[in-house]
Design an enzyme around this catalytic site. Structure first.
Site, short mmCIF file in Angstrom:
data_model
loop_
_atom_site.label_atom_id
_atom_site.label_comp_id
_atom_site.label_asym_id
_atom_site.label_seq_id
_atom_site.Cartn_x
_atom_site.Cartn_y
_atom_site.Cartn_z
N ALA A 181 0.86 -1.17 0.00
CA ALA A 181 0.00 0.00 0.00
C ALA A 181 0.90 1.23 0.00
O ALA A 181 2.05 1.16 0.46
CB ALA A 181 -0.90 -0.02 1.23
N GLY A 240 0.73 -4.98 1.11
CA GLY A 240 -0.45 -5.10 0.25
C GLY A 240 -0.16 -5.85 -1.05
O GLY A 240 -1.07 -6.39 -1.67
N GLU A 250 -0.42 -9.37 -0.14
CA GLU A 250 -1.84 -9.62 0.16
C GLU A 250 -2.68 -9.71 -1.12
O GLU A 250 -3.57 -10.54 -1.22
CB GLU A 250 -2.37 -8.51 1.08
CG GLU A 250 -1.80 -8.64 2.50
CD GLU A 250 -2.08 -7.42 3.35
OE1 GLU A 250 -1.73 -6.30 2.93
OE2 GLU A 250 -2.65 -7.57 4.44
N GLU A 301 4.49 -4.88 7.77
CA GLU A 301 3.67 -3.87 8.46
C GLU A 301 4.08 -3.59 9.89
O GLU A 301 4.05 -2.45 10.34
CB GLU A 301 2.18 -4.28 8.41
CG GLU A 301 1.54 -4.10 7.05
CD GLU A 301 1.72 -5.30 6.12
OE1 GLU A 301 2.51 -6.20 6.48
OE2 GLU A 301 1.10 -5.33 5.06
#
Ligand code: DAK
Length: 258
Positions: free
Chosen positions: A63, A108, A111, A131
């Site tokens: 992200a 992300g 993910e 993270e």
């Protein structure tokens, strides 16, 4: 679309997240463009999707940290919903989605690959959930999907330690199905997608549904779901065609998605 390209080759659709200057990091615009690309998939024609990253270095580097940095609580929640909605959409997209992971798949990025049905990667791929080193938890399903894919012990080690793993380790733990030299990755993804696309599309879709929904419930409920999906294949043209071809000792099959 600005950050996402969509092209087709026969019954295979290829979605490329193309923001190479930021290693294809997912900001709101990328997520919107990705959603729009999925809207554009003609499900009457396309039978399998490939998701990959633009450039030679990165699939998706996570992200967008710059965009997240200044978010307030409401903004953070809105961003979380936007990402999660798209990841869930990919996971439950009616046709299979293959992640062709061509480099960094961090946060992300890891993910989004895990929301795809199948992952294959290039030999320079790097996976990880960094993270906790950024002061947050994985937020696009990492705590859930990684544990389901590789088991809770390995998932916890990767998530708690925030360590990255290379392609061979990702293969060893079952996070990816195969590793290829970079230049062979997309051809391999297309070959696999074409093999999937050559099978009866309604049956393939029902298999995806049965596997995904079955993983959330007990084995009894899962086999009930399987029975329902099995039943859905009958009275279709393609069931008659597939079984007819066998009975007639015919190699050629004409599946029409009906
Ligand atoms: N976001 C924004 N920009 C990024 C980025 C990212 N994740 N990753 C790379 N970039 C940008 C860099 O800032 C740099 O931009 P310029 O400085 O050139 O303008 C450019 O891409 C090239 O990066 P580097 O110069 O760093 O390239 P290197 O080859 O040296 O290093 C790297 C590549 C991938 C190792 C490094 O860039 C890196 O560590 N990137 C960050 C990787 C990372 O930590 N990713 C995880 C992000 S956190 C949630 C929802 C979602 C999430 C969490 C919660 N909720 C719903 C609660 C998700 C979180 C994440 O994904």
């Amino acid at each position: 679309m600005g950050y996402v390209n969509y092209e087709t080759e026969g019954a295979v659709g290829i979605i490329t997240i193309d923001r190479p200057k930021a290693l294809n990091a997912l900001n709101s615009e990328v997520l919107d463009d990705l959603n729009a690309a999925l809207d554009g998939v003609d499900l009457d024609v396309i039978r399998c999707l490939i998701l990959t990253g633009g450039g030679q270095k990165s699939f998706v580097a996570g992200a967008d940290i710059g965009e997240m940095f200044d978010l307030d609580i409401a903004g953070g929640e809105a961003f979380a919903h936007k990402g999660n909605d798209i990841f869930l959409r990919i996971e439950s997209f009616p046709i299979p989605v293959i992640a062709a992971v061509n480099g960094f798949a961090l946060g992300g990025g890891c993910e989004i690959s895990m929301s795809c049905d199948i992952r294959i990667c290039s030999d320079n791929a790097l996976f990880g959930q960094p993270e906790v080193g950024l002061g947050i938890t994985p937020g696009f399903g990492g705590t859930q999907r990684l544990a389901r894919l590789v088991g809770s012990g390995i998932a916890k080690e990767l998530i708690y330690s925030a360590k990255n793993i290379k392609a061979d380790e990702a293969y060893r733990i079952g996070l990816v199905n195969a590793v290829y030299p970079q230049e062979e990755l997309l051809p391999a993804a297309k070959k696999l997608a074409s093999k999937i696309a050559a099978n009866a599309p309604i049956a393939v879709r029902q298999c995806k549904k049965a596997i995904n929904e079955g993983l959330q419930v007990s084995i009894k409920e899962g086999t009930d779901i399987e029975c329902k999906c099995f039943g859905e294949c009958f009275e279709t043209h393609d069931q008659k065609e597939g079984m007819g071809a066998f009975l007639e000792k015919r190699k050629e099959k004409n599946f029409i998605n009906k």
